[in-house]
Design a protein around this motif. Sequence first.
Motif, PDB file in Angstrom:
ATOM      1  N   MET A   1       0.785  -1.210   0.101  1.00 25.30           N
ATOM      2  CA  MET A   1       0.121  -0.091   0.060  1.00 25.30           C
ATOM      3  C   MET A   1       0.839   1.311  -0.155  1.00 25.30           C
ATOM      4  N   PHE A   5      -4.234   6.212   4.323  1.00 20.54           N
ATOM      5  CA  PHE A   5      -5.613   6.537   4.106  1.00 20.54           C
ATOM      6  C   PHE A   5      -5.948   7.188   5.472  1.00 20.54           C
ATOM      7  N   LEU A  20     -13.337   5.297   5.317  1.00 23.16           N
ATOM      8  CA  LEU A  20     -11.976   5.474   4.770  1.00 23.16           C
ATOM      9  C   LEU A  20     -11.674   6.407   3.629  1.00 23.16           C
ATOM     10  N   SER A  39     -13.003  -2.188   4.213  1.00 21.97           N
ATOM     11  CA  SER A  39     -11.745  -2.468   3.806  1.00 21.97           C
ATOM     12  C   SER A  39     -11.548  -3.546   2.458  1.00 21.97           C
ATOM     13  N   VAL A  42     -10.072  -1.326  -0.054  1.00 16.55           N
ATOM     14  CA  VAL A  42      -8.845  -0.668   0.032  1.00 16.55           C
ATOM     15  C   VAL A  42      -7.832  -0.833  -0.989  1.00 16.55           C
ATOM     16  N   ASP A  46      -6.261   2.320  -3.354  1.00 11.54           N
ATOM     17  CA  ASP A  46      -4.740   2.372  -3.316  1.00 11.54           C
ATOM     18  C   ASP A  46      -4.504   2.480  -4.703  1.00 11.54           C
TER      19      ASP A  46
END
Length: 271
Positions: A1, A5, A20, A39, A42, A46
């Motif tokens: 990553m 965040f 997020l 999540s 994510v 990214d």
Amino acid sequence: MGVLFRNSRRKLSQGLLFWLEVGEGTPVVFLHGAWHDSSQWVSVMDLLAENIHCLTPDLLGFGESESPNIHHSIDLQVECISELIEALKLEKVYLVGDSLGGWIAASYALKYPEKTNGLVLLEPEGVGIKGQENSWQKEQKLFNCPPLIFKILRLLAPLIKLIGWEKRISENLQLRQKLLQYSTACQLLFNRQALEIEAELLHNRLYSLEVPCLILQGGQDTPNALDKSHNYARLIPKVDFKIIAHGENNLPESCAGVVAEYIRDFVQENC
């Protein structure tokens, strides 16, 4: 990553919502699936953060968002997302939704077309298909089954193995654990009055969807998921339908790179 965040929380009229956030530029709101939380997005976010302002909330009743003791509905989730977008002073957004999140995203775009630039729907829920009612009834029975029944089944494990029911019972136990973990998803998908769920299904309304739409579907997903995506693609006027041949379910995590590329191209084409 490779990016940082930001975690945020805001008290809305129905409860506290967690989300997020990452990146700058065109705002895109990501809505997670029935058996996930924020999540799930994510990895995709990214990859997009360089030129897209990505936000993904835990839907009300999921993850770190509040789980108020209320009657959940798709429209309630739509209003929570609308309230969050308004609180963040985002005039128009793209919505990306997986599974249950796709149902909510499409419902939002139908209710607030003036606030929606476009939709990306991954294996979306929210349309009727043949055999769906039987599937819902099975899951409803598993979810509402008294715990005593499963304690007895565990005690009878040797007999169950002897008569060849071990695999089926084990699969049902695993499914029940998942259902209990996501009780809000169960209420939204099947654990309400059938007429109420039917009223929120979209197959009679998608023809009026005004915004451009991209549908992504894994080619190795279940027949039910494929049928739902095909129904969306057949009913939406401005739609592009893409099959990710090697994809199964949970495309945001299993095919993050491909999904991110499709989303980036879609946003750039429709800006």
